[in-house]
Every structure is written in structure tokens, then in C-alpha cells.
Design a protein around this motif. Structure first.
Motif, PDB file in Angstrom:
ATOM      1  N   TYR A  13     -25.044  40.341 -84.811  1.00 22.48           N
ATOM      2  CA  TYR A  13     -24.806  40.402 -86.254  1.00 22.48           C
ATOM      3  C   TYR A  13     -25.355  39.136 -86.899  1.00 22.48           C
ATOM      4  O   TYR A  13     -25.303  38.064 -86.302  1.00 22.48           O
ATOM      5  N   PHE A  20     -24.998  36.085 -84.597  1.00 20.49           N
ATOM      6  CA  PHE A  20     -23.831  36.101 -83.725  1.00 20.49           C
ATOM      7  C   PHE A  20     -23.935  37.288 -82.783  1.00 20.49           C
ATOM      8  O   PHE A  20     -24.106  38.421 -83.222  1.00 20.49           O
ATOM      9  N   ALA A  22     -22.437  39.967 -80.587  1.00 21.52           N
ATOM     10  CA  ALA A  22     -21.164  40.655 -80.357  1.00 21.52           C
ATOM     11  C   ALA A  22     -21.135  41.316 -78.983  1.00 21.52           C
ATOM     12  O   ALA A  22     -20.071  41.430 -78.370  1.00 21.52           O
ATOM     13  N   GLY A  43     -12.028  40.243 -81.258  1.00 26.12           N
ATOM     14  CA  GLY A  43     -13.329  39.602 -81.398  1.00 26.12           C
ATOM     15  C   GLY A  43     -14.191  39.650 -80.152  1.00 26.12           C
ATOM     16  O   GLY A  43     -15.318  39.147 -80.148  1.00 26.12           O
ATOM     17  N   SER A  44     -13.702  40.291 -79.079  1.00 28.79           N
ATOM     18  CA  SER A  44     -14.470  40.306 -77.827  1.00 28.79           C
ATOM     19  C   SER A  44     -15.591  41.343 -77.837  1.00 28.79           C
ATOM     20  O   SER A  44     -16.448  41.334 -76.951  1.00 28.79           O
ATOM     21  N   GLY A  45     -15.559  42.265 -78.825  1.00 31.59           N
ATOM     22  CA  GLY A  45     -16.643  43.239 -78.930  1.00 31.59           C
ATOM     23  C   GLY A  45     -16.233  44.682 -78.673  1.00 31.59           C
ATOM     24  O   GLY A  45     -17.079  45.564 -78.595  1.00 31.59           O
ATOM     25  N   LYS A  46     -14.926  44.945 -78.583  1.00 35.08           N
ATOM     26  CA  LYS A  46     -14.448  46.301 -78.283  1.00 35.08           C
ATOM     27  C   LYS A  46     -14.913  47.309 -79.336  1.00 35.08           C
ATOM     28  O   LYS A  46     -15.435  48.363 -78.989  1.00 35.08           O
ATOM     29  N   SER A  47     -14.701  46.970 -80.617  1.00 37.70           N
ATOM     30  CA  SER A  47     -15.098  47.911 -81.680  1.00 37.70           C
ATOM     31  C   SER A  47     -16.599  48.129 -81.665  1.00 37.70           C
ATOM     32  O   SER A  47     -17.069  49.260 -81.837  1.00 37.70           O
ATOM     33  N   THR A  48     -17.330  47.059 -81.464  1.00 34.12           N
ATOM     34  CA  THR A  48     -18.792  47.168 -81.439  1.00 34.12           C
ATOM     35  C   THR A  48     -19.235  48.086 -80.302  1.00 34.12           C
ATOM     36  O   THR A  48     -20.080  48.973 -80.495  1.00 34.12           O
TER      37      THR A  48
HETATM   38  P1  ADP Z   1     -12.998  43.557 -81.219  1.00 30.99           P
HETATM   39  O1  ADP Z   1     -13.021  44.999 -81.547  1.00 30.99           O
HETATM   40  O2  ADP Z   1     -12.872  43.276 -79.744  1.00 30.99           O
HETATM   41  O3  ADP Z   1     -12.016  42.790 -82.012  1.00 30.99           O
HETATM   42  P2  ADP Z   1     -15.517  43.480 -82.609  1.00 30.99           P
HETATM   43  O4  ADP Z   1     -16.494  44.346 -81.907  1.00 30.99           O
HETATM   44  O5  ADP Z   1     -14.881  43.982 -83.849  1.00 30.99           O
HETATM   45  O6  ADP Z   1     -14.433  42.960 -81.571  1.00 30.99           O
HETATM   46  O7  ADP Z   1     -16.235  42.129 -82.989  1.00 30.99           O
HETATM   47  C1  ADP Z   1     -16.987  41.342 -82.076  1.00 30.99           C
HETATM   48  C2  ADP Z   1     -17.556  40.186 -82.831  1.00 30.99           C
HETATM   49  O8  ADP Z   1     -18.569  40.655 -83.729  1.00 30.99           O
HETATM   50  C3  ADP Z   1     -16.511  39.477 -83.685  1.00 30.99           C
HETATM   51  O9  ADP Z   1     -16.772  38.089 -83.630  1.00 30.99           O
HETATM   52  C4  ADP Z   1     -16.741  40.036 -85.063  1.00 30.99           C
HETATM   53  O10 ADP Z   1     -16.380  39.087 -86.058  1.00 30.99           O
HETATM   54  C5  ADP Z   1     -18.233  40.327 -85.062  1.00 30.99           C
HETATM   55  N1  ADP Z   1     -18.547  41.492 -85.908  1.00 30.99           N
HETATM   56  C6  ADP Z   1     -18.116  42.749 -85.683  1.00 30.99           C
HETATM   57  N2  ADP Z   1     -18.596  43.592 -86.612  1.00 30.99           N
HETATM   58  C7  ADP Z   1     -19.330  42.838 -87.448  1.00 30.99           C
HETATM   59  C8  ADP Z   1     -20.101  43.103 -88.611  1.00 30.99           C
HETATM   60  N3  ADP Z   1     -20.209  44.341 -89.114  1.00 30.99           N
HETATM   61  N4  ADP Z   1     -20.743  42.067 -89.199  1.00 30.99           N
HETATM   62  C9  ADP Z   1     -20.656  40.834 -88.690  1.00 30.99           C
HETATM   63  N5  ADP Z   1     -19.959  40.501 -87.604  1.00 30.99           N
HETATM   64  C10 ADP Z   1     -19.302  41.481 -86.989  1.00 30.99           C
END
Ligand code: ADP
Ligand code: ADP
Length: 233
Positions: A13, A20, A22, A43-48
Motif C-alpha cells: 500500500y 508499506f 502488507a 495489522g499482520s495482513g489477515k484482511s489483505t
Molecule cells: P489485519 O487484517 O491483520 O489487521 P490488514 O490486512 O488489514 O491486517 O492490514 C495489514 C497492513 O496493511 C496494516 O498495516 C494496514 O494498516 C495496512 N493496510 C491495509 N489496508 C490498507 C489500505 N487500503 N490502504 C493502506 N494501508 C492498508
């Protein structure tokens, strides 16, 4: 045989001109019929990772084979089509449409798939019966308990018979009893050869899966299951 093969998947991202990462260089194979729990701190990247696996988003680099088909470079329309056909989603907040009955909510994916009304009703009724909600089919979500709402959502996720179910904290808003109900419903899907990927913060929930993945700083640092522990990093 594998349903999911990720090879060198990365996602970066850009925020305020800063890059950054992810997800970094993820390699992962999941067999058809596996029940996998994905854990990791905020913040570990689960959603991503779930967004990529669920064809809601694309990786920046790497390959994603879903059912033998490369999906990492599909257009938005192709991704949406793949998603509607191959994946069922279950969310922490149920994501049911409040004005529709349980039956209409369950039938919704079949509307998108162009299935005729009579068959939609028939299939949705069968799915509701499978989750024990036949007598609640006319009720709207607000008239149902949390556990019942999540059962409706699971019926909806399954009604178009997708091979892959993605569940993001499906028990996060449920009491202990409903949590057990939902987890046993998800476990039962293995008998139908469904692949289930579940995100959870709770180790007791993850323990119900046959395989546990731990994400840390965008890398899978642990991959364990069936008594086998593998420290990847
Ligand atoms: P989790 O689901 O484990 O909390 P995420 O996948 O949401 O982790 O996020 C992983 C990292 O990527 C985090 O540091 C988050 O801030 C960053 N991040 C996630 N989505 C976005 C986005 N759309 N834009 C910028 N940074 C993002
Ligand atoms: P969770 O930990 O429950 O997965 P997050 O707070 O990490 O929830 O993320 C919620 C949503 O916000 C995700 O879809 C994620 O991609 C997005 N997100 C997370 N961090 C950022 C960020 N820094 N900028 C933009 N979107 C983000």
C-alpha cells in the motif's frame, strides 16, 4: 488436490508517499476440503490476504491459482464473476439485508446467478432446513437472534454451492452457545468437500480447524495442523 495455490504473493500500500508492504512473498497451498484458521495480530495482513483469496482484491505480484485457474490478473468484472460463482462469504456482522426475510436473504446469490424464482425458493428452503431455520423463513433479520442470523448467512453462503467458504470472524458477535453451533456447522461442511477459511483472534476457535496459519508482518510464520508443527520462519 489443491483448490488454492499462492506463489510469491505480495501486496503493497502507498500511504502519504510511503510504501508499506502488507503481504510479503506468501506461498500457500490449501487442499480441497481443508478447514483452515487464519490468525495473527491486528495489522499482520489477515484482511489483505482474505481479500485476495476471496477475489475482492488483486495482489501486486505473484500467482493465485483458484481451482486451477490463474485469478491474480483478472479484470474487476471477471473477479466479480469468479467470486459470485466459486466463493461463499460469512461475516462477523452477518451482512443480511434488513428488509428481506430469511428466505429472501438466502436466495439472493441465486438472483445474481440468474436462477428462476421457483428454483431459487426451492433451493433456499432446503438450505434453511439444513441450518434448522425452516419455521423462521418469513422472519426478517431483526426478529432473529445473533446465532440464527449467522445460520441464515451460512445458508446464503452455501446456496449457490461454491467450493470455497471464507468466514471473517464469524463468531465474533456471538455467545458461547451460538459459537459452538456455528463452528459445528462450518466443520460439517468438510463432509461435503467444502474448503473453509476462517479468520479468528481466538485460539480456541482456531483449534477447531484442522490447520492453523499464523500471519505476522505480512508473512506466514507458522503453519500447523494434525499435530504437525512447521515453523516457516
Ligand atoms: P489485519 O487484517 O491483520 O489487521 P490488514 O490486512 O488489514 O491486517 O492490514 C495489514 C497492513 O496493511 C496494516 O498495516 C494496514 O494498516 C495496512 N493496510 C491495509 N489496508 C490498507 C489500505 N487500503 N490502504 C493502506 N494501508 C492498508
Ligand atoms: P481487522 O483487524 O478486523 O481485519 P482492520 O482494522 O485491520 O480490521 O481493517 C479493516 C478494513 O480497513 C480492512 O478492509 C483493511 O483493508 C482496511 N484498512 C486497514 N488499515 C487501513 C489503512 N491504514 N488505510 C486504509 N484502509 C485500511
Amino acid at each position: 488436490e489443491p483448490i488454492i495455490i499462492l506463489h510469491h504473493i505480495s501486496k503493497t500500500y502507498t500511504m502519504g508517499g510511503q510504501q508499506f508492504t502488507a503481504l510479503r512473498d506468501i506461498d500457500l497451498t490449501i487442499r480441497a476440503g481443508e478447514f483452515v484458521a487464519l490468525m495473527g495480530p491486528s495489522g499482520s495482513g489477515k484482511s489483505t490476504l482474505m481479500n485476495i483469496l476471496g477475489c475482492l482484491d488483486r495482489p501486486h505480484t505473484g500467482s493465485y491459482l483458484l481451482g486451477g485457474r490463474e485469478v491474480s490478473r483478472l479484470t474487476d468484472d471477471e473477479l466479480a464473476h469468479t467470486r459470485n460463482r466459486d466463493i461463499g462469504f460469512v461475516f462477523q456482522n452477518f451482512n443480511l439485508l434488513p428488509r428481506l426475510s430469511a428466505l429472501e436473504n438466502v436466495a439472493l446469490p441465486l438472483v445474481y446467478a440468474g436462477v428462476p424464482r421457483r428454483e431459487r425458493t426451492y433451493r433456499a428452503e432446503r438450505m434453511l432446513a439444513d441450518v434448522g431455520l425452516t419455521s423462521w423463513r418469513k422472519h426478517t433479520p431483526t426478529e432473529l437472534s445473533g446465532g440464527q442470523r449467522q445460520r441464515v448467512a451460512i445458508a446464503r453462503a452455501l446456496v449457490h454451492n461454491p467450493p470455497l467458504i471464507m468466514a471473517d470472524e464469524p463468531t465474533g458477535n456471538l455467545d458461547t452457545r451460538s459459537t459452538q453451533d456455528i463452528m459445528s456447522l462450518l466443520k460439517d461442511l468438510q463432509a461435503q468437500k467444502k474448503t473453509v477459511i476462517l479468520v479468528t483472534h481466538e485460539p480456541e476457535i482456531a483449534a477447531a480447524a484442522e490447520r492453523q496459519l499464523l500471519l505476522r508482518d505480512g508473512t506466514i510464520t507458522r503453519d500447523e495442523g494434525k499435530g504437525v508443527v512447521m515453523d516457516v520462519v
